[in-house]
Design an enzyme around this catalytic site. Sequence first.
Site, PDB file in Angstrom:
ATOM      1  N   HIS A 103       0.876  -1.184   0.000  1.00 48.39           N
ATOM      2  CA  HIS A 103       0.000   0.000   0.000  1.00 48.39           C
ATOM      3  C   HIS A 103       0.901   1.218   0.000  1.00 48.39           C
ATOM      4  O   HIS A 103       1.739   1.382   0.892  1.00 48.39           O
ATOM      5  CB  HIS A 103      -0.893  -0.030   1.257  1.00 48.39           C
ATOM      6  CG  HIS A 103      -1.673   1.225   1.470  1.00 48.39           C
ATOM      7  ND1 HIS A 103      -2.948   1.401   1.010  1.00 48.39           N
ATOM      8  CD2 HIS A 103      -1.325   2.393   2.075  1.00 48.39           C
ATOM      9  CE1 HIS A 103      -3.371   2.623   1.332  1.00 48.39           C
ATOM     10  NE2 HIS A 103      -2.400   3.236   1.973  1.00 48.39           N
ATOM     11  N   HIS A 124      12.302  -3.751  -1.321  1.00 46.71           N
ATOM     12  CA  HIS A 124      11.800  -3.748  -2.698  1.00 46.71           C
ATOM     13  C   HIS A 124      12.662  -4.717  -3.507  1.00 46.71           C
ATOM     14  O   HIS A 124      13.890  -4.558  -3.550  1.00 46.71           O
ATOM     15  CB  HIS A 124      11.860  -2.341  -3.299  1.00 46.71           C
ATOM     16  CG  HIS A 124      11.261  -2.278  -4.662  1.00 46.71           C
ATOM     17  ND1 HIS A 124       9.946  -2.618  -4.914  1.00 46.71           N
ATOM     18  CD2 HIS A 124      11.792  -1.963  -5.863  1.00 46.71           C
ATOM     19  CE1 HIS A 124       9.702  -2.514  -6.207  1.00 46.71           C
ATOM     20  NE2 HIS A 124      10.811  -2.108  -6.806  1.00 46.71           N
TER      21      HIS A 124
END
Length: 213
Positions: A103, A124
């Site tokens: 999110h 990431h």
Amino acid sequence: SRIVVLISGSGSNLQALIDAASTPTLPNARIVHVISNRKAAYGLTRAANASPPIPTSYHGFPPYKTSHPEDPRGSYDADLAKLILALPEDQYPDLIVCAGWMHILSPKFLEPIDAAGIPIINLHPALPGAFDGAGAIERAWEASKKGEITETGVMIHYVIKEVDRGEPIIVKKVQFKEGESLEDLTTRIHSIEHVAIVEGANLALDSKRSGSS
Ligand code: GRF
């Protein structure tokens, strides 16, 4: 130090943090609270199964579409910050880790957390600036199939409002293997994530302690 972890999925990176906390790989650190935006996230079960069990919160987005129609995302993010800043002292974070958190965190979240002096880091599964946003592993795999890139990677970075663009603190390169399936690459990358997230948490806590974050 106290770490709050944000999750959305299986929580394998959360599990890596749980397993490392208070061991030489993540010394003087405890996972004190886990927040998920998905009620069914298996990571919530991992927190409940930890010993001692880790308190969890479910902070879901859907109700905000009707309760705050004028700005559902901003209200959701502001309430998420309020939830964290209202945690009891023994669950109040020195560090927030986004681990498989899907999110985008807007300034309505970032500003109050920054004002409280709490660093936020994110995992990431790509190299800095390469494949920002969701589906990074698959997008890298497809680019490698087209011969566009020869390597990908995993990074841990500070969270800022530009998605996946904050200062990297850990970057681990991953070489493609000829003919490797997306599933096998994903498995390889996840195992590297699990090392990177613990190293990144250590570095973020060290720099917070030394006041250089
Ligand atoms: C990571 O690649 C993360 O970026 C993506 O899911 C993978 C791990 O999630 N969203 P988890 O830690 O197992 O939930």
